[in-house]
Design a protein around this motif. Sequence first.
Motif, PDB file in Angstrom:
ATOM      1  N   MET A 137       0.798  -1.222   0.000  1.00  0.00           N
ATOM      2  CA  MET A 137       0.000   0.000   0.000  1.00  0.00           C
ATOM      3  C   MET A 137       0.830   1.270   0.000  1.00  0.00           C
ATOM      4  SD  MET A 137      -3.343  -0.717   2.386  1.00  0.00           S
ATOM      5  CE  MET A 137      -2.506  -1.354   3.850  1.00  0.00           C
ATOM      6  N   THR A 138       2.034   1.241   0.563  1.00  0.00           N
ATOM      7  CA  THR A 138       2.778   2.488   0.756  1.00  0.00           C
ATOM      8  C   THR A 138       3.113   3.253  -0.528  1.00  0.00           C
ATOM      9  OG1 THR A 138       4.797   1.131   1.023  1.00  0.00           O
ATOM     10  CG2 THR A 138       3.764   1.969   3.013  1.00  0.00           C
ATOM     11  N   PRO A 139       3.303   2.604  -1.693  1.00  0.00           N
ATOM     12  CA  PRO A 139       3.565   3.415  -2.894  1.00  0.00           C
ATOM     13  C   PRO A 139       2.336   4.150  -3.417  1.00  0.00           C
ATOM     14  CG  PRO A 139       4.403   1.155  -3.146  1.00  0.00           C
ATOM     15  CD  PRO A 139       3.500   1.165  -1.959  1.00  0.00           C
ATOM     16  N   LEU A 140       1.147   3.781  -2.947  1.00  0.00           N
ATOM     17  CA  LEU A 140      -0.093   4.364  -3.472  1.00  0.00           C
ATOM     18  C   LEU A 140      -0.453   5.644  -2.719  1.00  0.00           C
ATOM     19  CD1 LEU A 140      -2.183   1.086  -3.831  1.00  0.00           C
ATOM     20  CD2 LEU A 140      -0.965   2.328  -5.623  1.00  0.00           C
ATOM     21  N   PRO A 141      -1.262   6.528  -3.343  1.00  0.00           N
ATOM     22  CA  PRO A 141      -1.677   7.764  -2.664  1.00  0.00           C
ATOM     23  C   PRO A 141      -2.813   7.510  -1.669  1.00  0.00           C
ATOM     24  CG  PRO A 141      -2.604   7.718  -4.871  1.00  0.00           C
ATOM     25  CD  PRO A 141      -1.726   6.495  -4.761  1.00  0.00           C
ATOM     26  N   TRP A 142      -2.584   6.588  -0.765  1.00  0.00           N
ATOM     27  CA  TRP A 142      -3.545   6.236   0.287  1.00  0.00           C
ATOM     28  C   TRP A 142      -2.964   6.637   1.639  1.00  0.00           C
ATOM     29  CZ3 TRP A 142      -5.134   0.447  -0.930  1.00  0.00           C
ATOM     30  CH2 TRP A 142      -5.691   0.385  -2.222  1.00  0.00           C
ATOM     31  N   ARG A 143      -3.828   7.026   2.574  1.00  0.00           N
ATOM     32  CA  ARG A 143      -3.409   7.241   3.960  1.00  0.00           C
ATOM     33  C   ARG A 143      -3.623   5.932   4.709  1.00  0.00           C
ATOM     34  NH1 ARG A 143      -0.757  11.464   5.458  1.00  0.00           N
ATOM     35  NH2 ARG A 143      -1.497  11.257   7.560  1.00  0.00           N
ATOM     36  N   VAL A 144      -2.602   5.483   5.418  1.00  0.00           N
ATOM     37  CA  VAL A 144      -2.681   4.210   6.135  1.00  0.00           C
ATOM     38  C   VAL A 144      -2.377   4.450   7.610  1.00  0.00           C
ATOM     39  CG1 VAL A 144      -1.802   1.861   6.315  1.00  0.00           C
ATOM     40  CG2 VAL A 144      -1.941   2.958   4.067  1.00  0.00           C
ATOM     41  N   PHE A 145      -3.339   4.068   8.468  1.00  0.00           N
ATOM     42  CA  PHE A 145      -3.168   4.115   9.916  1.00  0.00           C
ATOM     43  C   PHE A 145      -2.951   2.676  10.390  1.00  0.00           C
ATOM     44  CE2 PHE A 145      -5.697   7.778   8.731  1.00  0.00           C
ATOM     45  CZ  PHE A 145      -5.080   8.816   9.418  1.00  0.00           C
ATOM     46  N   TRP A 146      -1.745   2.394  10.852  1.00  0.00           N
ATOM     47  CA  TRP A 146      -1.349   1.024  11.177  1.00  0.00           C
ATOM     48  C   TRP A 146      -1.265   0.882  12.692  1.00  0.00           C
ATOM     49  CZ3 TRP A 146       3.814  -1.476   9.060  1.00  0.00           C
ATOM     50  CH2 TRP A 146       3.688  -2.875   9.102  1.00  0.00           C
ATOM     51  N   HIS A 147      -2.107   0.008  13.235  1.00  0.00           N
ATOM     52  CA  HIS A 147      -2.194  -0.170  14.682  1.00  0.00           C
ATOM     53  C   HIS A 147      -1.681  -1.562  15.089  1.00  0.00           C
ATOM     54  CE1 HIS A 147      -4.922   3.327  15.476  1.00  0.00           C
ATOM     55  NE2 HIS A 147      -5.234   3.124  14.203  1.00  0.00           N
ATOM     56  N   ARG A 163       2.945   8.562   3.979  1.00  0.00           N
ATOM     57  CA  ARG A 163       1.496   8.467   4.154  1.00  0.00           C
ATOM     58  C   ARG A 163       1.100   7.382   5.157  1.00  0.00           C
ATOM     59  NH1 ARG A 163       2.851   9.298  -0.990  1.00  0.00           N
ATOM     60  NH2 ARG A 163       2.936   7.073  -1.427  1.00  0.00           N
ATOM     61  N   LEU A 164       2.068   6.937   5.941  1.00  0.00           N
ATOM     62  CA  LEU A 164       1.855   5.825   6.871  1.00  0.00           C
ATOM     63  C   LEU A 164       2.080   6.298   8.305  1.00  0.00           C
ATOM     64  CD1 LEU A 164       1.557   2.763   7.543  1.00  0.00           C
ATOM     65  CD2 LEU A 164       4.023   2.562   7.129  1.00  0.00           C
ATOM     66  N   GLU A 165       1.109   6.024   9.179  1.00  0.00           N
ATOM     67  CA  GLU A 165       1.257   6.313  10.600  1.00  0.00           C
ATOM     68  C   GLU A 165       1.242   5.000  11.371  1.00  0.00           C
ATOM     69  OE1 GLU A 165      -0.931   9.485  12.496  1.00  0.00           O
ATOM     70  OE2 GLU A 165      -1.467  10.330  10.527  1.00  0.00           O
ATOM     71  N   CYS A 166       2.326   4.715  12.081  1.00  0.00           N
ATOM     72  CA  CYS A 166       2.418   3.529  12.926  1.00  0.00           C
ATOM     73  C   CYS A 166       1.973   3.916  14.333  1.00  0.00           C
ATOM     74  CB  CYS A 166       3.844   2.984  12.942  1.00  0.00           C
ATOM     75  SG  CYS A 166       4.409   2.407  11.328  1.00  0.00           S
TER      76      CYS A 166
END
Length: 298
Positions: A137-147, A163-166
């Motif tokens: 997912m990280t190469p795509l223009p998506w926001r990712v909230f990773w829990h 665009r990734l928040e851990c």
Amino acid sequence: MTPCKEPWPGGARPGVVSWHEALHRHQVAALPHALASVVGTAGSTPREPGAKMVITANEVFDTLGGGTFEYQVIDSAREALSRGENGPRLEAFALGGRSGQCCGGYVHVLIELFAGAEMTIALFGAGHVGQALVALMTPLPWRVFWHDSRSGAFPAWAEGQPRLECLPGPDPAAAVAALPPGAHVLVMTHDHGEDRALIDALLARGDCASIGLIGSDSKWASFQRRLRDAGHAEAALGQVRCPIGIPGARGKHPYEIALAVMAELLTFKPAVERCDQRGVAPRALRDAFKNERMGSRE
């Protein structure tokens, strides 16, 4: 120009931020913003064609010359961003008329709207499948909230992804409460009890775009009995997909499962409206060029 209020990726210097620096940051991070460009002028105007500024909900970077005219550009861009609009629009400003300025000129401004991330994903679980999925997912223009509720669960490569928040944390209910509305949520933690608590909290929220749970039909049947006992109606339970992944996909390796889930997520991506006319309407462009010619004769 505006002082930067947020930390920049890679430890870049704070201070004055130009429009091109701000545009790069917001494009990379897939944050909502607008690029306003002066594309035509007639008579006396504050700035020349080519002047640009970046506008967000709370900040402005660079300038089109200031005054009431600039505030009107900012207000127009922010109203459009608040409605989630995408794409270009052409606006005309008569300085002295609509803008209440004494210059007496005429300005056309192209406002290019970027609504932000195409999709917002919330992923619970940093196990083998979760890590493979986030890498896709990280190469795509998506926001990712990773829990993940465990400390040290996130891989080193996730650090600094734009665009990734851990988000580590032991409280599933608090994590669900903090999610943005309209997120596509995937539940795949290391613990069935935590999975069930997350599904319970997500159904209680009721504003997710989709909910997926990793596991078998028997796992979901067991969850449904307890979720019914907790008061969830059949219609709510019907929102949960379990097993997850595009139908017909086979494979048990984490990367194979991640590919199947990724393919399924792509089916949820908003459709692009197809039509013969896109962008600024031809009539608006014709009127703009007509006013340009009229202004040059004065």
